[in-house]
Design a protein around this motif. Structure first.
Motif, PDB file in Angstrom:
ATOM      1  N   ALA A   1       2.091  -9.037  75.303  1.00  0.00           N
ATOM      2  CA  ALA A   1       3.172  -8.259  76.180  1.00  0.00           C
ATOM      3  C   ALA A   1       2.389  -7.949  77.471  1.00  0.00           C
ATOM      4  O   ALA A   1       3.175  -7.985  78.532  1.00  0.00           O
ATOM      5  CB  ALA A   1       3.604  -7.137  75.566  1.00  0.00           C
ATOM      6  N   SER A   2       1.423  -7.540  77.841  1.00  0.00           N
ATOM      7  CA  SER A   2       0.764  -7.196  79.172  1.00  0.00           C
ATOM      8  C   SER A   2       0.127  -8.588  79.852  1.00  0.00           C
ATOM      9  O   SER A   2       0.360  -8.779  80.990  1.00  0.00           O
ATOM     10  CB  SER A   2      -0.248  -6.107  78.851  1.00  0.00           C
ATOM     11  N   LEU A   3      -0.414  -9.251  78.991  1.00  0.00           N
ATOM     12  CA  LEU A   3      -0.996 -10.375  79.640  1.00  0.00           C
ATOM     13  C   LEU A   3      -0.088 -11.487  80.165  1.00  0.00           C
ATOM     14  O   LEU A   3      -0.223 -12.244  81.111  1.00  0.00           O
ATOM     15  CB  LEU A   3      -1.859 -11.247  78.693  1.00  0.00           C
ATOM     16  N   ALA A   4       1.173 -11.621  79.464  1.00  0.00           N
ATOM     17  CA  ALA A   4       2.026 -12.769  79.831  1.00  0.00           C
ATOM     18  C   ALA A   4       2.321 -12.434  81.420  1.00  0.00           C
ATOM     19  O   ALA A   4       2.724 -13.350  82.233  1.00  0.00           O
ATOM     20  CB  ALA A   4       3.286 -12.696  78.932  1.00  0.00           C
ATOM     21  N   HIS A   5       2.667 -11.169  81.715  1.00  0.00           N
ATOM     22  CA  HIS A   5       3.163 -10.746  83.159  1.00  0.00           C
ATOM     23  C   HIS A   5       1.995 -11.214  84.271  1.00  0.00           C
ATOM     24  O   HIS A   5       2.076 -11.961  85.200  1.00  0.00           O
ATOM     25  CB  HIS A   5       3.479  -9.413  83.112  1.00  0.00           C
ATOM     26  N   SER A   6       0.750 -10.974  83.760  1.00  0.00           N
ATOM     27  CA  SER A   6      -0.555 -11.081  84.790  1.00  0.00           C
ATOM     28  C   SER A   6      -0.396 -12.684  84.736  1.00  0.00           C
ATOM     29  O   SER A   6      -0.879 -13.096  85.831  1.00  0.00           O
ATOM     30  CB  SER A   6      -1.695 -10.442  84.149  1.00  0.00           C
ATOM     31  N   LEU A   7      -0.374 -13.386  84.142  1.00  0.00           N
ATOM     32  CA  LEU A   7      -0.500 -14.989  83.791  1.00  0.00           C
ATOM     33  C   LEU A   7       0.885 -15.405  84.336  1.00  0.00           C
ATOM     34  O   LEU A   7       0.682 -16.801  84.858  1.00  0.00           O
ATOM     35  CB  LEU A   7      -0.667 -15.452  82.267  1.00  0.00           C
ATOM     36  N   GLY A   8       1.953 -14.864  84.413  1.00  0.00           N
ATOM     37  CA  GLY A   8       3.128 -15.428  85.072  1.00  0.00           C
ATOM     38  C   GLY A   8       3.608 -16.295  84.042  1.00  0.00           C
ATOM     39  O   GLY A   8       4.482 -17.446  84.165  1.00  0.00           O
TER      40      GLY A   8
ATOM     41  N   LEU B   1      -1.464 -18.142  74.757  1.00  0.00           N
ATOM     42  CA  LEU B   1      -0.320 -18.212  75.627  1.00  0.00           C
ATOM     43  C   LEU B   1      -0.337 -19.475  76.738  1.00  0.00           C
ATOM     44  O   LEU B   1       0.586 -20.090  76.783  1.00  0.00           O
ATOM     45  CB  LEU B   1      -0.299 -16.985  76.707  1.00  0.00           C
ATOM     46  N   GLU B   2      -1.561 -19.571  77.211  1.00  0.00           N
ATOM     47  CA  GLU B   2      -1.621 -20.911  78.081  1.00  0.00           C
ATOM     48  C   GLU B   2      -1.446 -22.305  77.331  1.00  0.00           C
ATOM     49  O   GLU B   2      -1.248 -23.160  78.010  1.00  0.00           O
ATOM     50  CB  GLU B   2      -2.908 -20.837  78.588  1.00  0.00           C
ATOM     51  N   ASN B   3      -1.639 -22.350  75.919  1.00  0.00           N
ATOM     52  CA  ASN B   3      -1.205 -23.462  75.262  1.00  0.00           C
ATOM     53  C   ASN B   3       0.049 -23.743  74.794  1.00  0.00           C
ATOM     54  O   ASN B   3       0.403 -24.817  74.085  1.00  0.00           O
ATOM     55  CB  ASN B   3      -2.448 -23.598  74.210  1.00  0.00           C
ATOM     56  N   LEU B   4       0.928 -22.865  74.948  1.00  0.00           N
ATOM     57  CA  LEU B   4       2.338 -22.970  74.308  1.00  0.00           C
ATOM     58  C   LEU B   4       2.970 -23.629  75.261  1.00  0.00           C
ATOM     59  O   LEU B   4       2.759 -24.009  76.476  1.00  0.00           O
ATOM     60  CB  LEU B   4       3.123 -21.300  74.360  1.00  0.00           C
ATOM     61  N   GLY B   5       4.047 -24.423  74.683  1.00  0.00           N
ATOM     62  CA  GLY B   5       4.893 -25.373  75.188  1.00  0.00           C
ATOM     63  C   GLY B   5       4.669 -26.779  74.869  1.00  0.00           C
ATOM     64  O   GLY B   5       3.688 -27.058  73.747  1.00  0.00           O
ATOM     65  N   ARG B   6       5.054 -27.755  75.723  1.00  0.00           N
ATOM     66  CA  ARG B   6       4.886 -29.169  75.230  1.00  0.00           C
ATOM     67  C   ARG B   6       3.472 -29.551  75.534  1.00  0.00           C
ATOM     68  O   ARG B   6       2.801 -29.197  76.295  1.00  0.00           O
ATOM     69  CB  ARG B   6       5.899 -30.035  76.259  1.00  0.00           C
ATOM     70  N   LYS B   7       2.956 -30.267  74.507  1.00  0.00           N
ATOM     71  CA  LYS B   7       1.449 -30.655  74.416  1.00  0.00           C
ATOM     72  C   LYS B   7       1.155 -31.705  75.755  1.00  0.00           C
ATOM     73  O   LYS B   7       1.955 -32.553  76.022  1.00  0.00           O
ATOM     74  CB  LYS B   7       0.996 -31.475  73.421  1.00  0.00           C
ATOM     75  N   THR B   8       0.377 -31.447  76.590  1.00  0.00           N
ATOM     76  CA  THR B   8      -0.070 -31.984  77.540  1.00  0.00           C
ATOM     77  C   THR B   8      -1.675 -32.147  77.795  1.00  0.00           C
ATOM     78  O   THR B   8      -2.308 -32.136  76.999  1.00  0.00           O
ATOM     79  CB  THR B   8       0.284 -31.128  79.031  1.00  0.00           C
TER      80      THR B   8
END
Length: 509
Positions: free
Chosen positions: A187-194, A147-154
């Protein structure tokens, strides 16, 4: 001289027993004073408040020790933090950077010798995160890291493409159940991580890989192949590319096919079939095999073995198999299935024309798994088109089919038939692997498979191309006697050496 300081040994905190690292908070008052004296004298280096490493060996050695003890260092600088983002996906620091999330600290960078800590405000320890030894840190669990690595590479994110590749690896190694488990955890972690948006992206990626969502979510070629039911064996594709790279630059022989149509071509096809079957365990005296082919006389107590001889003989002689390899790309496997069905049509137990249902092995080497056969052959056959036609491409086809091993039986024979079809297509001499040379040929295949070393494999086929071109195939009686004279029919390379027609040693490439 003062005795060298050793960090206190504690069963509660093994970090303090590191010989290169000293954490002041974990030392007695006397030991802390001694560390400070050694720091002034240059024997240890202070790299952060309350953190020292041995300084012998200079700056480079100090940097190495900081990197080697990154978990302990991170625990001192960011106690209670979680190794996260790209660092969690890569198993630790990447390019000298360690990313740590902490629920109360603000964003900042801490530059130490050999290591930069990128601190981010983020969730602390969550379900699935793991205790990192007794460093004071946790390590982000698999789903959190994705989850934390999704999105554009930075600078701190690996990016969606690498997340896709990790999902593919998980699917290949652990199956659909593992991806479903990741989807449920997300599904549950995404909410806790924002990270609700990333959670939706991950759900769609997994759905696309499992075929329950549109493939448009995927960005990597590998992911699209999985979604289309065509996953590839990445390690094999890398090996095929290495072989192709070598073939593009190698000096390769061009030996014209001088065997005339008619009797000579029939004789050559028989010898090709005889040796190709013999080395795979279908063993006849060459005179008996000749009777099967020339007189169509099926051996009464070995009818299926007799048809094996005839099957390879037909494909070596008759159009289109003799001079038309299967079409590269998505038609390559269907073409191979047709070849295999024709070759083994009298052996229903070998499942002619049907991809293997279970993994197959040669010793400890496992060939491409059944689920990856289609995609790997499709991709591999496209790579074949990137090398020169003729000898180079023929060699590539031989290894491609041998390395994938798409069927339960007949893979070796099929690999040599397709190799020779490419040679015949451009008017080059077909290659026969005689019984005595087969162990050496297999050794060269194994070297390419295990060590990605193509030189010997290519050379051994070049040797055989030259060896085969010595013979006159016009008279089968004379041809058989000459083959015996060269020791080609012998089985023991310890007792015999493959000879030329003039009695000399085997040809060089």
């Amino acid at each position: 001289m003062n005795a060298p300081i050793q960090a206190k040994t504690s069963s509660r905190d093994p970090v303090t027993s590191q010989p290169d690292l000293y954490v002041a908070a974990q030392l007695s008052p006397g030991e802390r004073k001694r560390i400070e004296r050694l720091a002034k004298g240059g024997e240890v280096a202070r790299v952060y408040k309350g953190l020292y490493v041995k300084a012998d060996g200079g700056e480079a050695e100090v940097e190495r020790r900081v990197r080697a003890n990154w978990a302990a260092v991170g625990g001192v600088v960011v106690p209670g933090g979680v190794v996260s983002h790209s660092s969690a996906l890569h198993g630790g620091p990447s390019a000298g950077t360690l990313v740590i999330s902490h629920p109360t600290l603000t964003r900042r960078s801490v530059k130490l010798p050999g290591l930069t800590l990128e601190i981010r405000n983020g969730s602390g320890n969550l379900a699935g995160d793991m205790v990192l030894s007794q460093s004071g840190l946790h390590f982000a669990g698999r789903t959190r890291a994705l989850l934390e690595n999704l999105g554009r590479k930075t600078s701190i994110k690996a990016g969606q493409e690498e997340v896709e590749l990790r999902l593919i690896t998980t699917l290949n190694s652990s199956g659909e159940k593992a991806l479903n488990s990741i989807r449920d955890e997300a599904a549950s972690l995404a909410h806790s991580l924002g990270l609700q948006e990333e959670g939706e992206t991950l759900r769609h990626l997994i759905g696309a890989l499992l075929g329950t969502h549109q493939r448009g979510e995927l960005k990597t070629r590998e992911g699209m192949q999985v979604a289309m039911g065509k996953p590839v064996d990445k390690e094999r594709i890398e090996r095929f590319n290495e072989l192709a790279d070598y073939l593009r630059g190698a000096h390769l022989p061009r030996i014209e096919d001088a065997i005339p149509r008619g009797t000579a071509r029939h004789n050559a096809a028989f010898i090709e079939s005889y040796f190709s079957n013999y080395v795979e365990g279908t063993k006849f005296a060459i005179e008996d095999a000749r009777d099967i082919v020339v007189n169509q006389r099926i051996v009464e107590n070995r009818p299926k073995d007799s048809h094996d001889i005839l099957g390879v003989f037909r494909l070596a002689l008759e159009a289109p198999y003799r001079h038309s390899p299967p079409v590269a790309g998505e038609d390559f496997l269907p073409g191979l299935e047709q070849w295999h069905s024709e070759m083994l049509r009298m052996r229903p137990e070998a499942h002619p024309g049907v991809i293997k249902g279970q993994a197959n092995f040669a010793g400890t080497t496992q060939f491409v798994s059944p689920s990856h056969v289609r995609g790997t052959l499709e991709e591999g056959s496209r790579i074949a088109l990137s090398v020169a036609e003729g000898f180079a491409r023929a060699v590539f086809y031989a290894f491609l089919i041998s390395e994938v091993h798409p069927f339960d039986d007949g893979n070796g024979r099929l690999s040599r038939l397709v190799m020779n079809a490419e040679l015949s297509r451009v008017g080059l001499h077909r290659i026969i692997i005689p019984t005595l040379f087969h162990p050496q040929y297999i050794d060269c295949v194994r070297k390419l498979t295990r060590d990605s070393e193509p030189v010997d494999f290519v050379r051994c086929l070049a040797k055989m191309a030259r060896w085969c071109a010595q013979f006159d195939y016009g008279n089968l009686d004379i041809l058989i006697e000459l083959l015996k004279k060269t020791n080609a029919l012998e089985e023991s390379p310890v007792q015999y050496m493959l000879l030329n027609l003039d009695g000399g040693h085997e040809l060089t490439a």
